[in-house]
Design a protein around this motif. Sequence first.
Motif, short mmCIF file in Angstrom:
data_model
loop_
_atom_site.label_atom_id
_atom_site.label_comp_id
_atom_site.label_asym_id
_atom_site.label_seq_id
_atom_site.Cartn_x
_atom_site.Cartn_y
_atom_site.Cartn_z
N ASP A 175 0.70 -1.30 0.03
CA ASP A 175 -0.06 0.13 -0.15
C ASP A 175 0.84 1.21 -0.06
O ASP A 175 0.60 2.20 -0.65
CB ASP A 175 -1.02 -0.15 1.09
N LEU A 176 2.11 1.10 0.56
CA LEU A 176 2.95 2.29 0.44
C LEU A 176 3.24 2.79 -0.70
O LEU A 176 3.58 3.74 -1.29
CB LEU A 176 4.29 2.15 1.48
N LEU A 177 3.54 1.83 -1.68
CA LEU A 177 4.13 1.90 -3.17
C LEU A 177 2.77 2.71 -3.80
O LEU A 177 2.88 3.60 -4.35
CB LEU A 177 4.30 0.79 -3.77
N TYR A 178 1.47 2.16 -3.83
CA TYR A 178 0.56 2.64 -4.21
C TYR A 178 0.00 3.97 -3.81
O TYR A 178 -0.33 4.88 -4.57
CB TYR A 178 -0.75 1.78 -4.15
N HIS A 179 0.23 4.39 -2.62
CA HIS A 179 0.05 5.63 -2.06
C HIS A 179 0.60 6.61 -2.84
O HIS A 179 0.45 7.76 -3.14
CB HIS A 179 0.40 5.82 -0.49
N LYS A 180 2.09 6.23 -3.24
CA LYS A 180 2.87 7.25 -3.79
C LYS A 180 2.31 7.40 -5.27
O LYS A 180 2.95 8.56 -5.91
CB LYS A 180 4.28 6.75 -4.07
N HIS A 181 1.38 6.55 -5.83
CA HIS A 181 0.99 6.84 -7.21
C HIS A 181 -0.64 7.29 -7.06
O HIS A 181 -1.22 6.99 -7.84
CB HIS A 181 1.09 5.58 -8.03
N HIS A 182 -0.81 8.05 -6.02
CA HIS A 182 -2.18 8.89 -6.00
C HIS A 182 -3.24 7.84 -5.55
O HIS A 182 -4.32 8.26 -5.74
CB HIS A 182 -2.77 9.42 -7.30
N PHE A 183 -2.97 6.67 -5.19
CA PHE A 183 -4.19 5.80 -4.33
C PHE A 183 -4.16 6.10 -2.91
O PHE A 183 -3.40 6.35 -2.26
CB PHE A 183 -4.02 4.40 -4.61
N GLU A 184 -5.42 6.25 -2.48
CA GLU A 184 -5.70 6.81 -1.12
C GLU A 184 -6.61 5.67 -0.56
O GLU A 184 -7.46 4.89 -1.17
CB GLU A 184 -6.48 8.14 -1.02
N TYR A 185 -6.47 5.68 0.70
CA TYR A 185 -7.60 4.71 1.40
C TYR A 185 -9.06 5.30 1.31
O TYR A 185 -9.34 6.53 0.97
CB TYR A 185 -7.31 4.61 2.79
N LEU A 186 -10.12 4.38 1.21
CA LEU A 186 -11.35 4.72 1.05
C LEU A 186 -11.85 5.82 2.11
O LEU A 186 -11.56 5.60 3.10
CB LEU A 186 -12.36 3.72 1.05
#
Length: 114
Positions: A89-100
């Motif tokens: 999830d740390l990688l995806y957060h860097k690519h504009h993904f956020e928790y719901l």
Amino acid sequence: MGNKDLGRSQIALDNSLFTVSLYDEGILIAFGRIVGDGGITYVVSDIMVDKDYQRKGYAEEIMKAIDNYFDKHAHEDSYICLIANYPADLLYHKHHFEYLPEDKCGMLRNQLTK
């Protein structure tokens, strides 16, 4: 595709909207794909890096290619989602993904109870 049936895996790959693969001298070392309808809903799926190649920035390269696809094909009202394993999830957060947000929830259909 892990321990999935090879035939079903081929069907999945054939029906992907976008795939990115990284090779080292002809050997697949990392992979990612986008599935969806190509208009409204997109799902980032199957980001995988061979254990011997992890922690070398290959997942980051895959996500940059995926970001590029979204920049060219998705719209500001598109639904772009993924399901992540921790700590990816740390990688995806860097690519504009956020928790719901609190007023939304993610769900998975339980295929074992029918």
